[in-house]
Design a protein around this motif. Sequence first.
Motif, short mmCIF file in Angstrom:
data_model
loop_
_atom_site.label_atom_id
_atom_site.label_comp_id
_atom_site.label_asym_id
_atom_site.label_seq_id
_atom_site.Cartn_x
_atom_site.Cartn_y
_atom_site.Cartn_z
N ALA A 1 -39.71 28.07 132.97
CA ALA A 1 -39.87 27.04 131.94
C ALA A 1 -39.67 27.63 130.55
O ALA A 1 -40.02 28.79 130.29
CB ALA A 1 -41.25 26.40 132.04
N THR A 2 -39.10 26.85 129.67
CA THR A 2 -38.92 27.27 128.28
C THR A 2 -39.75 26.44 127.32
O THR A 2 -39.88 26.81 126.15
CB THR A 2 -37.45 27.17 127.87
N ARG A 3 -40.32 25.32 127.81
CA ARG A 3 -41.11 24.46 126.95
C ARG A 3 -42.38 24.06 127.69
O ARG A 3 -42.36 23.83 128.90
CB ARG A 3 -40.30 23.22 126.56
N PHE A 4 -43.47 23.97 126.94
CA PHE A 4 -44.78 23.64 127.51
C PHE A 4 -45.26 22.36 126.85
O PHE A 4 -45.21 22.22 125.63
CB PHE A 4 -45.76 24.77 127.24
N SER A 5 -45.75 21.41 127.64
CA SER A 5 -46.12 20.11 127.09
C SER A 5 -47.37 19.58 127.79
O SER A 5 -47.78 20.07 128.85
CB SER A 5 -44.97 19.11 127.25
N LEU A 6 -47.95 18.57 127.19
CA LEU A 6 -49.11 17.88 127.76
C LEU A 6 -49.29 16.55 127.05
O LEU A 6 -48.70 16.31 125.99
CB LEU A 6 -50.37 18.73 127.64
N VAL A 7 -50.08 15.68 127.64
CA VAL A 7 -50.44 14.41 127.00
C VAL A 7 -51.95 14.29 127.00
O VAL A 7 -52.63 14.81 127.89
CB VAL A 7 -49.79 13.21 127.70
N VAL A 8 -52.47 13.61 125.99
CA VAL A 8 -53.91 13.47 125.82
C VAL A 8 -54.19 12.12 125.18
O VAL A 8 -53.39 11.62 124.38
CB VAL A 8 -54.46 14.63 124.96
#
Length: 236
Positions: free
Chosen positions: A202-209
Amino acid sequence: MTPAELYATLEATWPPAAHRRIGPWTIRDGRGGGKRVSAATAEAEWTPEDLPGAEAAMAALGQPALFMLRAGEEALDAALEQRGHRIVDPVTAYAAPVTALAAEPPSGMAAFPHWPPLGIVRDLWAEGGIGPERVAVMERVAGPKCCLLGRQDDRPSGAAFVAIHGTNAMLHALEVTPSLRRLGSANNMLRRAACWAQDHGATRFSLVVTSANLPARALYASLGLQVVGQYHYRMK
């Protein structure tokens, strides 16, 4: 991270049990896995006359009439409001280069990536309201995935799940034991998750909150995560 990448990553790393097209809508069968896997979305041009069909399809699944509203869907948002659908859980999405979070990994004892989830991880999730139906969502993910066990002061302190779609990693189900919050466990699990994601391409890390969760949003901002999108639900 573009909106299209965000929604594709969200769908792949937190998938419904099934989905089908009915007219302009995608109808998702969540099987108790929460709003993200149960909400209908518009995939083509629609008219107000199309809305009852979507509502009926969700009712047939034993689910409430729930729609996910994304950027640019103001007309649909207004039409649903007129039909008595109220706003539920506005959500903010964050992302950052995976290298930004993986640059300072936590100690090896602070968070342990593994799969399938250990019993203690399932227990920690259950204590936070993340039950078997949401664990089933994780089990459905087809791509690279792991869960994490956090530790603080030689005690199990939290759990999280991360999965990869393409080169985008997304974190879900982050839960920290209330008595051990604000001691760094969430920080450690996020950084360990980023290290794992980097090791798996992976090159990008994401999340939702949920947008109302201000302590979590402050943590994500402090780690260099940037807001990349927002959405909300409407439920009748």
